[in-house]
Design an enzyme around this catalytic site. Structure first.
Site, PDB file in Angstrom:
ATOM      1  N   ARG A  37       0.816  -1.219   0.000  1.00 25.30           N
ATOM      2  CA  ARG A  37       0.000   0.000   0.000  1.00 25.30           C
ATOM      3  C   ARG A  37       0.849   1.268   0.000  1.00 25.30           C
ATOM      4  NH1 ARG A  37      -5.472   0.063   1.580  1.00 25.30           N
ATOM      5  NH2 ARG A  37      -6.434  -1.823   0.791  1.00 25.30           N
ATOM      6  N   ARG A  41      -3.702   6.920   0.608  1.00 23.34           N
ATOM      7  CA  ARG A  41      -4.205   8.144   1.243  1.00 23.34           C
ATOM      8  C   ARG A  41      -3.223   8.848   2.155  1.00 23.34           C
ATOM      9  NH1 ARG A  41      -9.490   5.021   3.013  1.00 23.34           N
ATOM     10  NH2 ARG A  41      -7.781   3.551   3.167  1.00 23.34           N
ATOM     11  N   ARG A  50      -6.957  11.679  -6.114  1.00 19.05           N
ATOM     12  CA  ARG A  50      -8.187  11.000  -5.671  1.00 19.05           C
ATOM     13  C   ARG A  50      -9.358  11.978  -5.614  1.00 19.05           C
ATOM     14  NH1 ARG A  50     -12.087   8.927  -4.467  1.00 19.05           N
ATOM     15  NH2 ARG A  50     -12.574   7.270  -2.984  1.00 19.05           N
ATOM     16  N   ASP A  87      -6.938  -3.040  -7.518  1.00 23.83           N
ATOM     17  CA  ASP A  87      -7.460  -3.627  -6.286  1.00 23.83           C
ATOM     18  C   ASP A  87      -7.763  -5.104  -6.513  1.00 23.83           C
ATOM     19  OD1 ASP A  87      -8.458  -2.496  -3.494  1.00 23.83           O
ATOM     20  OD2 ASP A  87      -9.750  -4.163  -4.081  1.00 23.83           O
ATOM     21  N   TYR A 163     -14.705 -11.780   0.378  1.00 23.23           N
ATOM     22  CA  TYR A 163     -15.405 -10.528   0.059  1.00 23.23           C
ATOM     23  C   TYR A 163     -16.640 -10.798  -0.796  1.00 23.23           C
ATOM     24  CZ  TYR A 163     -11.491  -7.972   2.016  1.00 23.23           C
ATOM     25  OH  TYR A 163     -10.551  -7.468   2.874  1.00 23.23           O
TER      26      TYR A 163
HETATM   27  O1  CP3 Z   1      -0.009   0.651  -3.317  1.00 21.21           O
HETATM   28  C1  CP3 Z   1      -0.556  -0.455  -3.428  1.00 21.21           C
HETATM   29  O2  CP3 Z   1      -0.427  -1.364  -2.581  1.00 21.21           O
HETATM   30  C2  CP3 Z   1      -1.289  -0.778  -4.721  1.00 21.21           C
HETATM   31  C3  CP3 Z   1      -2.693  -0.849  -4.751  1.00 21.21           C
HETATM   32  C4  CP3 Z   1      -3.545  -1.744  -3.851  1.00 21.21           C
HETATM   33  C5  CP3 Z   1      -4.770  -1.282  -3.291  1.00 21.21           C
HETATM   34  N1  CP3 Z   1      -5.378  -2.354  -2.685  1.00 21.21           N
HETATM   35  C6  CP3 Z   1      -5.282   0.092  -3.401  1.00 21.21           C
HETATM   36  C7  CP3 Z   1      -6.385   0.537  -2.527  1.00 21.21           C
HETATM   37  C8  CP3 Z   1      -3.409  -3.088  -3.497  1.00 21.21           C
HETATM   38  C9  CP3 Z   1      -2.246  -4.038  -3.783  1.00 21.21           C
HETATM   39  C10 CP3 Z   1      -4.580  -3.461  -2.781  1.00 21.21           C
HETATM   40  C11 CP3 Z   1      -4.827  -4.820  -2.277  1.00 21.21           C
HETATM   41  C12 CP3 Z   1      -6.041  -5.087  -1.502  1.00 21.21           C
HETATM   42  N2  CP3 Z   1      -7.288  -4.543  -1.667  1.00 21.21           N
HETATM   43  C13 CP3 Z   1      -6.132  -6.063  -0.467  1.00 21.21           C
HETATM   44  C14 CP3 Z   1      -5.004  -6.985  -0.033  1.00 21.21           C
HETATM   45  C15 CP3 Z   1      -4.011  -6.318   0.832  1.00 21.21           C
HETATM   46  C16 CP3 Z   1      -4.525  -5.903   2.172  1.00 21.21           C
HETATM   47  O3  CP3 Z   1      -4.493  -4.690   2.445  1.00 21.21           O
HETATM   48  O4  CP3 Z   1      -4.928  -6.783   2.958  1.00 21.21           O
HETATM   49  C17 CP3 Z   1      -7.454  -6.050   0.025  1.00 21.21           C
HETATM   50  C18 CP3 Z   1      -7.996  -6.901   1.139  1.00 21.21           C
HETATM   51  C19 CP3 Z   1      -8.187  -5.088  -0.744  1.00 21.21           C
HETATM   52  C20 CP3 Z   1      -9.634  -4.761  -0.652  1.00 21.21           C
HETATM   53  C21 CP3 Z   1      -9.865  -3.356  -0.251  1.00 21.21           C
HETATM   54  N3  CP3 Z   1      -9.584  -2.264  -1.061  1.00 21.21           N
HETATM   55  C22 CP3 Z   1     -10.407  -2.864   0.957  1.00 21.21           C
HETATM   56  C23 CP3 Z   1     -10.843  -3.738   2.122  1.00 21.21           C
HETATM   57  C24 CP3 Z   1     -10.447  -1.479   0.862  1.00 21.21           C
HETATM   58  C25 CP3 Z   1     -11.037  -0.525   1.883  1.00 21.21           C
HETATM   59  C26 CP3 Z   1     -10.153  -0.282   3.018  1.00 21.21           C
HETATM   60  C27 CP3 Z   1      -9.250   0.877   2.744  1.00 21.21           C
HETATM   61  O5  CP3 Z   1      -8.035   0.760   2.981  1.00 21.21           O
HETATM   62  O6  CP3 Z   1      -9.786   1.902   2.297  1.00 21.21           O
HETATM   63  C28 CP3 Z   1      -9.885  -1.102  -0.395  1.00 21.21           C
HETATM   64  C29 CP3 Z   1      -9.707   0.263  -0.928  1.00 21.21           C
HETATM   65  C30 CP3 Z   1      -8.346   0.644  -1.435  1.00 21.21           C
HETATM   66  N4  CP3 Z   1      -7.534  -0.150  -2.188  1.00 21.21           N
HETATM   67  C31 CP3 Z   1      -7.722   1.920  -1.268  1.00 21.21           C
HETATM   68  C32 CP3 Z   1      -6.500   1.853  -1.959  1.00 21.21           C
HETATM   69  C33 CP3 Z   1      -5.488   2.963  -2.120  1.00 21.21           C
HETATM   70  C34 CP3 Z   1      -8.311   3.133  -0.539  1.00 21.21           C
HETATM   71  C35 CP3 Z   1      -9.441   3.679  -1.313  1.00 21.21           C
HETATM   72  C36 CP3 Z   1      -9.452   5.172  -1.514  1.00 21.21           C
HETATM   73  O7  CP3 Z   1      -8.439   5.799  -1.835  1.00 21.21           O
HETATM   74  O8  CP3 Z   1     -10.545   5.714  -1.384  1.00 21.21           O
END
Ligand code: CP3
Length: 357
Positions: A37, A41, A50, A87, A163
């Protein structure tokens, strides 16, 4: 071996990206670092991009913007790898499942409850739907600095299924576990669809230029041993085998978060080239048990980045002292938290770069 050939190999390996070298088993004096990640944010420049789109999914499906946010942490810190901005839930979306991201609430999916729900998913939609993601990968390969490796990724089938069946994030996984425990043969058909879809999706990323693949199995740690073997190890093994037959040179990093001692069977049976460790894994155990079998990646607790300073630096040194004597990639035990001060990330980067055995 002739001197000339030996020289050529040496030159090649010096020029090769550090992440790829350690994934082939080399031990480097200064190990590579990237952070899960690392785009997100906590960075003001991410929040700005964003703010200019209607939602998170639009960001994922707009190559120009997805490229920009992927590059932001590379420009700011100089990590050894970039991870594609996308994602793990884009695959169920591509299969036709309704998906939205509500502000501050996380993902919401139209929950799949039974075989009727599985039958409603359509494998044929994947490539058309995910074309913008492949385009992002293609552009990233052109734009990344020569020394930065590009990581593509997907969710592992078990985690993606949690999910899909729960309809979003979950605390106790009651619905998905009930299905997996009571009707494992039915549940296997969902897992099978996800294995085939994931292989297809990763094939698209690899053809577009992804050099490494990471499989995120965020919820691997909630299953008992028998189900861990059936729904985590077996599908991961199939994906690794398929990636190897498509692209023998593309290494796979598995991240079975929370798997604990099951990680040993995971690395031995799935054939991953590297394993990501969460922060709870014992460093001495990992060095003795996992590192002789594959490269290891991890595992600083992301909460240490909130306050930074000495406790963070000491913990990073403990990890390096324990694991950098073998093939090792510095990373966190889970993703960076949104409230992380970017200066602490810069400090961690300097701390890892400055470390010597
Ligand atoms: O920089 C990176 O790592 C690349 C992009 C990336 C994202 N999600 C962007 C993201 C990667 C590799 C993921 C993987 C991901 N997504 C996982 C596995 C890794 C982990 O964290 O356990 C999972 C479970 C998800 C599903 C997911 N996506 C959730 C549960 C959420 C909401 C929680 C949160 O952190 O907001 C997301 C949203 C998400 N994915 C965001 C980002 C940058 C935030 C959304 C936003 O900017 O509004």
């Amino acid at each position: 071996m002739s001197d000339l050939l030996a020289k050529k190999i040496e030159k090649q390996s010096v020029k090769e990206k550090t992440l790829l070298r350690v994934l082939r088993g080399e031990v480097l004096e200064s190990p590579p670092i990237w952070l899960m990640r690392q785009a997100g944010r906590y960075l003001p420049e991410y929040r700005e991009v964003r703010g200019g789109v209607s939602g998170f999914l639009e960001l994922c499906y707009t190559p120009e913007k997805a490229v920009e946010v992927t590059l932001q942490p590379i420009r700011r810190f100089g990590f050894d790898a970039a991870i594609l901005f996308a994602d793990i839930l884009l695959l169920p979306h591509a299969l036709g499942q309704g998906l939205t991201f509500e502000e501050g609430e996380g993902p919401k999916l139209d929950a799949i409850k039974d075989m009727g729900g599985v039958a409603g998913l359509n494998f044929e939609r994947i490539d058309q739907h995910l074309k913008p993601v492949y385009e992002t990968v293609k552009r990233l390969r052109r734009e990344l600095p020569g020394e930065t490796a590009l990581i593509g990724f997907a969710g592992a089938p078990w985690t993606v299924a949690t999910y899909m069946v729960e309809g979003g994030s979950s605390r106790d996984f009651v619905n998905v576990k009930k299905w997996a425990f009571a009707r494992p043969d039915d549940f296997d058909s969902l897992i099978d669809l996800l294995v085939r879809g994931t292989v297809h999706y990763l094939g698209g990323q690899i053809r577009a230029g992804a050099e490494v693949i990471q499989l995120f199995d965020t919820w691997a740690g909630v299953l008992p041993e028998e189900e861990f073997r059936r729904f985590v190890i077996a599908p991961t093994k199939r994906i690794v085998e398929s990636v190897k037959s498509m692209a023998p040179d593309v290494p796979v990093i598995g991240f079975p978060r929370g798997a604990g001692v099951f990680s040993e069977a995971y690395v031995k049976e799935t054939g991953v080239d590297a394993v990501g460790l969460d922060s709870s894994v014992s460093l001495t155990w990992a060095a003795a048990t996992l590192q002789p079998v594959c490269t290891v990646q991890g595992n600083l607790d992301p909460v240490l980045l909130l306050s930074g300073g000495k406790p963070m630096q000491q913990a990073a040194h403990r990890i390096l002292d324990a694991l950098a004597g073998g093939p090792f990639i510095f990373n966190l035990g889970h993703g960076i938290l949104p409230m992380t001060p970017p200066e602490h990330v810069a400090d961690l980067f300097r701390c890892v770069r400055g470390w010597r055995a």
